[in-house]
Design a protein around this motif. Sequence first.
Motif, PDB file in Angstrom:
ATOM      1  N   VAL A   1      13.790  10.152  31.636  1.00 56.98           N
ATOM      2  CA  VAL A   1      13.503   8.778  32.530  1.00 56.98           C
ATOM      3  C   VAL A   1      13.066   7.651  31.453  1.00 56.98           C
ATOM      4  CG1 VAL A   1      11.787   7.895  33.998  1.00 56.98           C
ATOM      5  CG2 VAL A   1      12.117  10.249  34.065  1.00 56.98           C
ATOM      6  N   GLY A   2      13.857   6.653  31.799  1.00 59.34           N
ATOM      7  CA  GLY A   2      13.842   5.344  31.041  1.00 59.34           C
ATOM      8  C   GLY A   2      12.650   4.187  31.828  1.00 59.34           C
ATOM      9  N   TYR A   3      11.837   3.727  30.673  1.00 59.10           N
ATOM     10  CA  TYR A   3      10.827   2.808  31.278  1.00 59.10           C
ATOM     11  C   TYR A   3      10.921   1.547  30.572  1.00 59.10           C
ATOM     12  CZ  TYR A   3       8.681   7.327  32.909  1.00 59.10           C
ATOM     13  OH  TYR A   3       8.431   8.760  33.576  1.00 59.10           O
ATOM     14  N   THR A   4      11.086   0.491  31.495  1.00 59.12           N
ATOM     15  CA  THR A   4      11.152  -0.910  30.668  1.00 59.12           C
ATOM     16  C   THR A   4       9.995  -0.954  29.846  1.00 59.12           C
ATOM     17  OG1 THR A   4      12.666  -1.655  32.490  1.00 59.12           O
ATOM     18  CG2 THR A   4      11.367  -3.181  31.105  1.00 59.12           C
ATOM     19  N   LEU A   5      10.002  -1.482  28.773  1.00 60.72           N
ATOM     20  CA  LEU A   5       8.958  -1.922  27.735  1.00 60.72           C
ATOM     21  C   LEU A   5       9.080  -3.126  27.521  1.00 60.72           C
ATOM     22  CD1 LEU A   5       6.638  -1.133  25.688  1.00 60.72           C
ATOM     23  CD2 LEU A   5       8.533  -0.895  24.240  1.00 60.72           C
ATOM     24  N   SER A   6       7.999  -3.908  27.785  1.00 68.03           N
ATOM     25  CA  SER A   6       7.647  -5.283  27.503  1.00 68.03           C
ATOM     26  C   SER A   6       6.810  -5.483  26.139  1.00 68.03           C
ATOM     27  CB  SER A   6       6.952  -6.141  28.628  1.00 68.03           C
ATOM     28  OG  SER A   6       6.666  -7.359  28.044  1.00 68.03           O
ATOM     29  N   PRO A   7       7.385  -6.064  25.158  1.00 63.69           N
ATOM     30  CA  PRO A   7       6.568  -6.099  23.824  1.00 63.69           C
ATOM     31  C   PRO A   7       5.163  -6.753  23.991  1.00 63.69           C
ATOM     32  CG  PRO A   7       9.044  -6.496  23.549  1.00 63.69           C
ATOM     33  CD  PRO A   7       8.787  -6.196  25.032  1.00 63.69           C
ATOM     34  N   TYR A   8       5.004  -7.706  25.185  1.00 63.92           N
ATOM     35  CA  TYR A   8       3.859  -8.606  25.258  1.00 63.92           C
ATOM     36  C   TYR A   8       2.753  -7.667  25.966  1.00 63.92           C
ATOM     37  CZ  TYR A   8       6.669 -12.555  23.635  1.00 63.92           C
ATOM     38  OH  TYR A   8       7.423 -13.219  23.077  1.00 63.92           O
ATOM     39  N   ASP A   9       3.231  -6.464  26.504  1.00 65.93           N
ATOM     40  CA  ASP A   9       2.403  -5.423  26.877  1.00 65.93           C
ATOM     41  C   ASP A   9       1.571  -4.959  26.147  1.00 65.93           C
ATOM     42  OD1 ASP A   9       2.369  -6.327  29.869  1.00 65.93           O
ATOM     43  OD2 ASP A   9       4.251  -4.940  30.145  1.00 65.93           O
ATOM     44  N   ILE A  10       1.917  -4.833  24.868  1.00 68.15           N
ATOM     45  CA  ILE A  10       1.257  -3.921  23.562  1.00 68.15           C
ATOM     46  C   ILE A  10       0.494  -5.080  22.886  1.00 68.15           C
ATOM     47  CG2 ILE A  10       1.635  -2.656  21.676  1.00 68.15           C
ATOM     48  CD1 ILE A  10       4.457  -1.607  22.925  1.00 68.15           C
ATOM     49  N   LYS A  11      -0.660  -4.906  23.120  1.00 69.35           N
ATOM     50  CA  LYS A  11      -1.740  -5.744  22.199  1.00 69.35           C
ATOM     51  C   LYS A  11      -1.593  -5.711  20.987  1.00 69.35           C
ATOM     52  CE  LYS A  11      -4.848  -6.467  26.178  1.00 69.35           C
ATOM     53  NZ  LYS A  11      -6.201  -6.367  26.486  1.00 69.35           N
ATOM     54  N   GLY A  12      -1.523  -6.780  19.905  1.00 63.86           N
ATOM     55  CA  GLY A  12      -1.628  -6.502  18.519  1.00 63.86           C
ATOM     56  C   GLY A  12      -0.212  -6.745  17.867  1.00 63.86           C
ATOM     57  N   LEU A  13       0.714  -6.528  18.534  1.00 62.91           N
ATOM     58  CA  LEU A  13       2.191  -7.008  17.914  1.00 62.91           C
ATOM     59  C   LEU A  13       2.161  -8.261  17.268  1.00 62.91           C
ATOM     60  CD1 LEU A  13       4.559  -5.088  20.120  1.00 62.91           C
ATOM     61  CD2 LEU A  13       3.279  -4.090  18.151  1.00 62.91           C
ATOM     62  N   ASP A  14       2.700  -8.456  15.956  1.00 60.10           N
ATOM     63  CA  ASP A  14       3.065  -9.748  15.574  1.00 60.10           C
ATOM     64  C   ASP A  14       4.502 -10.196  16.214  1.00 60.10           C
ATOM     65  OD1 ASP A  14       5.600  -8.838  13.835  1.00 60.10           O
ATOM     66  OD2 ASP A  14       3.970  -7.944  12.714  1.00 60.10           O
ATOM     67  N   TYR A  15       4.734 -11.619  16.076  1.00 55.07           N
ATOM     68  CA  TYR A  15       6.098 -12.200  16.759  1.00 55.07           C
ATOM     69  C   TYR A  15       7.074 -11.424  16.162  1.00 55.07           C
ATOM     70  CZ  TYR A  15       3.026 -15.700  18.787  1.00 55.07           C
ATOM     71  OH  TYR A  15       2.187 -16.429  19.617  1.00 55.07           O
ATOM     72  N   GLY A  16       7.274 -10.946  14.902  1.00 55.43           N
ATOM     73  CA  GLY A  16       8.525 -10.732  14.363  1.00 55.43           C
ATOM     74  C   GLY A  16       8.983  -9.067  15.097  1.00 55.43           C
ATOM     75  N   THR A  17       7.943  -8.494  15.274  1.00 57.64           N
ATOM     76  CA  THR A  17       7.977  -6.959  15.773  1.00 57.64           C
ATOM     77  C   THR A  17       8.406  -7.078  17.433  1.00 57.64           C
ATOM     78  OG1 THR A  17       6.286  -6.001  14.662  1.00 57.64           O
ATOM     79  CG2 THR A  17       6.919  -4.935  16.340  1.00 57.64           C
ATOM     80  N   ARG A  18       7.724  -8.228  18.052  1.00 57.51           N
ATOM     81  CA  ARG A  18       8.185  -8.552  19.151  1.00 57.51           C
ATOM     82  C   ARG A  18       9.761  -8.948  19.588  1.00 57.51           C
ATOM     83  NH1 ARG A  18       2.719 -11.855  21.407  1.00 57.51           N
ATOM     84  NH2 ARG A  18       1.480 -10.144  21.706  1.00 57.51           N
ATOM     85  N   ASP A  19      10.221  -9.809  18.387  1.00 56.15           N
ATOM     86  CA  ASP A  19      11.526 -10.103  18.337  1.00 56.15           C
ATOM     87  C   ASP A  19      12.467  -8.958  18.082  1.00 56.15           C
ATOM     88  OD1 ASP A  19      11.100 -12.750  18.776  1.00 56.15           O
ATOM     89  OD2 ASP A  19      11.499 -13.375  16.776  1.00 56.15           O
ATOM     90  N   MET A  20      12.022  -7.933  17.063  1.00 50.74           N
ATOM     91  CA  MET A  20      12.846  -6.904  17.039  1.00 50.74           C
ATOM     92  C   MET A  20      13.082  -6.015  18.362  1.00 50.74           C
ATOM     93  SD  MET A  20      11.860  -3.619  14.370  1.00 50.74           S
ATOM     94  CE  MET A  20      10.854  -3.022  15.386  1.00 50.74           C
ATOM     95  N   LEU A  21      11.838  -5.885  18.922  1.00 51.64           N
ATOM     96  CA  LEU A  21      12.090  -4.926  20.230  1.00 51.64           C
ATOM     97  C   LEU A  21      12.854  -5.821  21.279  1.00 51.64           C
ATOM     98  CD1 LEU A  21       8.303  -3.862  20.234  1.00 51.64           C
ATOM     99  CD2 LEU A  21      10.286  -2.611  19.805  1.00 51.64           C
ATOM    100  N   SER A  22      12.747  -7.023  21.506  1.00 48.27           N
ATOM    101  CA  SER A  22      13.559  -7.767  22.334  1.00 48.27           C
ATOM    102  C   SER A  22      14.701  -8.146  21.875  1.00 48.27           C
ATOM    103  CB  SER A  22      12.867  -9.107  22.222  1.00 48.27           C
ATOM    104  OG  SER A  22      11.421  -9.270  22.952  1.00 48.27           O
ATOM    105  N   GLY A  23      15.223  -7.627  20.721  1.00 50.58           N
ATOM    106  CA  GLY A  23      16.564  -7.375  20.445  1.00 50.58           C
ATOM    107  C   GLY A  23      17.305  -6.223  20.916  1.00 50.58           C
ATOM    108  N   GLY A  24      16.642  -5.527  21.555  1.00 50.16           N
ATOM    109  CA  GLY A  24      17.343  -4.277  22.138  1.00 50.16           C
ATOM    110  C   GLY A  24      17.145  -2.801  21.495  1.00 50.16           C
TER     111      GLY A  24
END
Length: 361
Positions: A189-212
């Motif tokens: 089962v695939g669940y959409t993950l929003s990087p902004y729903d994980i508190k404490g992530l830096d901007y670089g990590t959010r960019d990495m996740l949003s990159g796919g």
Amino acid sequence: NAADAHVAANKKDVPFVVHLPNGFEPYFSVKDFGTGLSEDGVMNLYTTYFESNKTASNEFTGALGLGSKSPFCYTDSFSVISRFNGKKTTYNCYINSDGVPTPVKMGEEDTTEENGLEVSFAVKKEDFQEFYTKAVSVLSCFVLPPIVEGYGQFAFEKRNYVYKTDFYGYHGNGTRYDNQQCRVIMGNVGYTLSPYDIKGLDYGTRDMLSGGIDIFVKIGEVNMTADREKLSYDDHTITNLKRIIEDIREDIKARFEKELSDCKNMWEARLYVNSKNGLLHSLGMGSKRFKWNGQEISSTIEIKPMELDSLYLRRKSVSRRPAGSYVNVSDRLIFYIDDVGKRGAITKIIYDIRTNQKESA
């Protein structure tokens, strides 16, 4: 449920069958070749919400006791055919006047078919396309995709990963503004993950996740909501996701450094670093100076004391202007040596650019 039935029957390598509705066969069905159910099994499973036979092991995706009743989300009644130990029994399931799911035995016959279960219900014509769209999204997450019938041009969603391991797949097609590109896949089962729903992530990590990135987790490593539509961002889920994401970051860094060291020359190394610019920024390595074979890699090439002309092709127009002392490294950069010794060299170069559909030289 079909996939779980194959786990229970030790048939993980056997695909189940999904039938999508069409004009000649306007119904949706799922058929498995698992254990099947006895009459008592059907009566117990289909009459009680939150009744499940899969709570004893993390090998099973289901355990909430809702999946068997899920057709009621779309229809008032559906058919269940159980093939069990030489008997093929048909049931009609509906909601009675007290609001209780009720299976009614409609018939039974002898069969030589292998054990298993088939659930089906009629679909409205206007919903055919939505069933197809949802099937592409949902079924593409299965480790062993099912056989899909009823739709001749059915195609599973494919992701071309740049990096692929047993715990993540990185395809790098998204941007920091496209958070739908990241998924957590657990139990098919695939669940959409929003990087902004994980508190404490830096901007670089959010960019990495949003990159796919698709993150593959074991059953139980993260929690989902009761409707199985979303992740539950509780402490257990967030703690495990942060750990896995950090492992992903370190693995991507190691892969980048290995691929860089494998470059055959400085030009290839420069092109490689430039091609990974967005990824490097997301990993917090955007400003880092890299070396190849002991030499620092620059994003530009200094050219002197030669005099150069630059030609830029935009559609059918070619412009010419003197080049500077520095040229940006790009896989669209082409060097031509003017060894013609007479007029006509530029014309030949322009012809080559247009013929090969290069953007600039």
